[in-house]
Enzyme design. Sequence first.
Site, PDB file in Angstrom:
ATOM      1  N   TRP A  32       0.821  -1.246   0.049  1.00  0.00           N
ATOM      2  CA  TRP A  32      -0.069  -0.014  -0.064  1.00  0.00           C
ATOM      3  C   TRP A  32       0.872   1.132   0.068  1.00  0.00           C
ATOM      4  O   TRP A  32       1.969   1.406   0.738  1.00  0.00           O
ATOM      5  CB  TRP A  32      -0.877   0.045   1.216  1.00  0.00           C
ATOM      6  CG  TRP A  32      -1.600   1.360   1.417  1.00  0.00           C
ATOM      7  CD1 TRP A  32      -2.578   1.763   0.253  1.00  0.00           C
ATOM      8  CD2 TRP A  32      -1.293   2.818   2.089  1.00  0.00           C
ATOM      9  NE1 TRP A  32      -2.862   3.018   0.824  1.00  0.00           N
ATOM     10  CE2 TRP A  32      -2.135   3.560   1.461  1.00  0.00           C
ATOM     11  CE3 TRP A  32      -0.339   2.758   3.062  1.00  0.00           C
ATOM     12  CZ2 TRP A  32      -2.152   4.952   2.516  1.00  0.00           C
ATOM     13  CZ3 TRP A  32      -0.189   3.931   3.642  1.00  0.00           C
ATOM     14  CH2 TRP A  32      -1.039   4.871   3.191  1.00  0.00           C
ATOM     15  N   GLU A  62      -2.887  -3.281  -1.947  1.00  0.00           N
ATOM     16  CA  GLU A  62      -4.414  -2.583  -1.226  1.00  0.00           C
ATOM     17  C   GLU A  62      -4.724  -1.230  -2.194  1.00  0.00           C
ATOM     18  O   GLU A  62      -4.087  -0.429  -2.480  1.00  0.00           O
ATOM     19  CB  GLU A  62      -3.983  -2.296   0.094  1.00  0.00           C
ATOM     20  CG  GLU A  62      -5.121  -1.485   0.825  1.00  0.00           C
ATOM     21  CD  GLU A  62      -4.615  -1.245   2.381  1.00  0.00           C
ATOM     22  OE1 GLU A  62      -3.311  -1.505   2.537  1.00  0.00           O
ATOM     23  OE2 GLU A  62      -5.463  -0.974   3.209  1.00  0.00           O
ATOM     24  N   LYS A 112      -7.248   2.349  -2.351  1.00  0.00           N
ATOM     25  CA  LYS A 112      -7.608   3.468  -1.468  1.00  0.00           C
ATOM     26  C   LYS A 112      -8.309   4.502  -2.393  1.00  0.00           C
ATOM     27  O   LYS A 112      -8.182   4.758  -3.297  1.00  0.00           O
ATOM     28  CB  LYS A 112      -6.492   4.239  -0.853  1.00  0.00           C
ATOM     29  CG  LYS A 112      -6.764   4.941   0.392  1.00  0.00           C
ATOM     30  CD  LYS A 112      -5.935   5.175   1.354  1.00  0.00           C
ATOM     31  CE  LYS A 112      -6.370   6.120   2.483  1.00  0.00           C
ATOM     32  NZ  LYS A 112      -5.656   6.193   3.705  1.00  0.00           N
ATOM     33  N   ASP A 139      -9.633  -2.928   1.962  1.00  0.00           N
ATOM     34  CA  ASP A 139      -9.610  -2.346   3.325  1.00  0.00           C
ATOM     35  C   ASP A 139     -11.023  -1.479   3.264  1.00  0.00           C
ATOM     36  O   ASP A 139     -11.415  -0.806   2.597  1.00  0.00           O
ATOM     37  CB  ASP A 139      -8.333  -1.439   3.487  1.00  0.00           C
ATOM     38  CG  ASP A 139      -8.548  -0.658   4.826  1.00  0.00           C
ATOM     39  OD1 ASP A 139      -9.561  -0.198   5.104  1.00  0.00           O
ATOM     40  OD2 ASP A 139      -7.512  -0.382   5.450  1.00  0.00           O
ATOM     41  N   HIS A 145     -11.589   2.161   2.634  1.00  0.00           N
ATOM     42  CA  HIS A 145     -11.094   2.753   1.509  1.00  0.00           C
ATOM     43  C   HIS A 145     -11.970   2.948   0.498  1.00  0.00           C
ATOM     44  O   HIS A 145     -11.859   2.927  -0.779  1.00  0.00           O
ATOM     45  CB  HIS A 145      -9.892   1.924   0.927  1.00  0.00           C
ATOM     46  CG  HIS A 145      -8.817   2.107   1.902  1.00  0.00           C
ATOM     47  ND1 HIS A 145      -7.291   1.562   1.649  1.00  0.00           N
ATOM     48  CD2 HIS A 145      -8.441   2.575   3.123  1.00  0.00           C
ATOM     49  CE1 HIS A 145      -6.572   1.829   2.794  1.00  0.00           C
ATOM     50  NE2 HIS A 145      -7.280   2.566   3.716  1.00  0.00           N
ATOM     51  N   HIS A 203      -8.284  -5.867   4.950  1.00  0.00           N
ATOM     52  CA  HIS A 203      -8.058  -5.106   6.189  1.00  0.00           C
ATOM     53  C   HIS A 203      -9.316  -4.698   6.810  1.00  0.00           C
ATOM     54  O   HIS A 203     -10.162  -4.115   6.161  1.00  0.00           O
ATOM     55  CB  HIS A 203      -7.409  -3.843   5.827  1.00  0.00           C
ATOM     56  CG  HIS A 203      -5.869  -4.061   5.628  1.00  0.00           C
ATOM     57  ND1 HIS A 203      -4.888  -2.944   5.425  1.00  0.00           N
ATOM     58  CD2 HIS A 203      -5.119  -5.169   5.860  1.00  0.00           C
ATOM     59  CE1 HIS A 203      -3.669  -3.430   5.408  1.00  0.00           C
ATOM     60  NE2 HIS A 203      -3.875  -4.722   5.637  1.00  0.00           N
ATOM     61  N   ASP A 208     -11.658   7.025   5.844  1.00  0.00           N
ATOM     62  CA  ASP A 208     -10.933   5.969   6.485  1.00  0.00           C
ATOM     63  C   ASP A 208     -10.297   6.665   7.782  1.00  0.00           C
ATOM     64  O   ASP A 208      -9.123   6.714   7.969  1.00  0.00           O
ATOM     65  CB  ASP A 208      -9.590   6.099   5.180  1.00  0.00           C
ATOM     66  CG  ASP A 208      -8.734   4.976   5.544  1.00  0.00           C
ATOM     67  OD1 ASP A 208      -8.999   3.767   6.281  1.00  0.00           O
ATOM     68  OD2 ASP A 208      -7.667   5.162   5.354  1.00  0.00           O
ATOM     69  N   ASP A 267      -9.997   4.702  10.552  1.00  0.00           N
ATOM     70  CA  ASP A 267      -9.337   3.435  11.333  1.00  0.00           C
ATOM     71  C   ASP A 267      -9.701   3.746  12.859  1.00  0.00           C
ATOM     72  O   ASP A 267      -9.000   3.558  13.646  1.00  0.00           O
ATOM     73  CB  ASP A 267      -7.807   3.879  11.289  1.00  0.00           C
ATOM     74  CG  ASP A 267      -7.473   3.288   9.880  1.00  0.00           C
ATOM     75  OD1 ASP A 267      -7.553   2.327   9.491  1.00  0.00           O
ATOM     76  OD2 ASP A 267      -6.674   4.433   9.122  1.00  0.00           O
ATOM     77  N   ASP A 317      -6.717  -3.537  10.743  1.00  0.00           N
ATOM     78  CA  ASP A 317      -6.159  -2.314  10.482  1.00  0.00           C
ATOM     79  C   ASP A 317      -6.727  -1.163  11.098  1.00  0.00           C
ATOM     80  O   ASP A 317      -7.682  -0.533  10.325  1.00  0.00           O
ATOM     81  CB  ASP A 317      -5.978  -2.359   9.101  1.00  0.00           C
ATOM     82  CG  ASP A 317      -5.107  -1.125   8.430  1.00  0.00           C
ATOM     83  OD1 ASP A 317      -4.454  -0.615   9.471  1.00  0.00           O
ATOM     84  OD2 ASP A 317      -5.082  -0.808   7.412  1.00  0.00           O
TER      85      ASP A 317
END
Length: 418
Positions: A184, A225, A227, A259, A262, A286, A294, A296, A326
Amino acid sequence: MTSTSRYASAKEIYADIGVDTDAAIEKLKKIPVSLHCWQGDDVTGFDHDGPLTGGIQTTGNYPGRAKTPKELMEDIDKVIKLTPGKKKLNLHASYAIFENGEFTDRNCIEPKHFEKWVEFAKEHDMGLDFNPTFFSHDKIKDGLTLSSPDKEIRQFWIEHGRACIRISEYFAKETGIPCVMNIWTGDGSKDIPADRLGPRERYKTAIEEIIAEPHNPALVKPCVESKVFGIGVESYTVGSSEFALSFAATHKGCLPLMDNGHYHPTEMVSDKIPALLAFFPEIALHITRPVRWDSDHVVLFDDETKEMAKEIVRADALERVNMALDYFDASINRISAWIVGFRSWQKALLSALCTPHQKLKKLQEEGNWTELMVCQEAIKLLPFGDIWNEYCEQCNAPESKWFEEVKQYEKEVLAKRI
Ligand code: RNT
Ligand code: ZN
């Protein structure tokens, strides 16, 4: 009622709808989930002093962040002890451990810089996953790494990626478990670019050069990955969803990694999982919790998390989906954040394993959407908590005890860190 009798009663209720809860528990015990090392230190790592840069950000300054390999390992020990389920450990290249003032830049790192992690993984009987670190480094030029127009910059990062393939293979050989290596980068631009194709062509060639590093595909599984955007990278992301998917689809042995932070907020990764499973032998995830973007946030036992787990289980794809967590929250006790997130994904998997998928699929196939809705609603009120508690007890990580231990650890260890 004791927890044993509660489980016995719940087991019967589930048996009535055709679910074998003992089998579900046994199955979950064998499915590895990759625990990310970076929740413990706000994605800092040990190979630089500077801030976190390159399209990701942590917020918060709760005390007790791990600052050394020893502290981070201590913290991971706690998390492992207080969570049920089989684990792999997910490392980033920036967590290389250098002894006695020695330093090696990312393009030259070697397996020896990860020996301590291998030892740690072996002690815990875990496999290791790996990530080249394309952020928080001065070789990021104008926000670009692998897609930079500057050949020297690109070359540095290609060499880094290739070094990481070698380290991933070393991990797999040492632990006897294949290593998922995820690529990534935050490459992109804040404002409207004049050329969207050029960087993507360079990115494509660069990733090809990385995965051309000789490796055994049964041991190293490279992923790409995607995004949608990042902070400071709002207008253009080189490794977009279409880019990553197309790359994986056209490069044998390369997995697409989704993910769930994303994508645009109304896009659901739960729906994308079966779409990809129709084409790829294996995919990677993820698992995170995006709040508006995003962000997290810590994974919770919420609807979309449950839905993602359901899609994996009902597709009978637990062995085809490489699952990794993640997220990174620096605003609350980091150990608690780690544990809540790991436990949430375990809950989601167990709940999916306790769902009568065959019966529900049949209703759909018969076009009986009325009864399907009624059943799906009824399932929500089954005594799942009793099954979960039984699983946690069997794994020596009871729900009722872990938070006390975290509080104690905060008092005795975290609060004493400077
Ligand atoms: C960033 C990506 C990436 C990182 C980790 C630390 O948006 O999700 O996977 O979070 O590599
Ligand atoms: Zn991610």
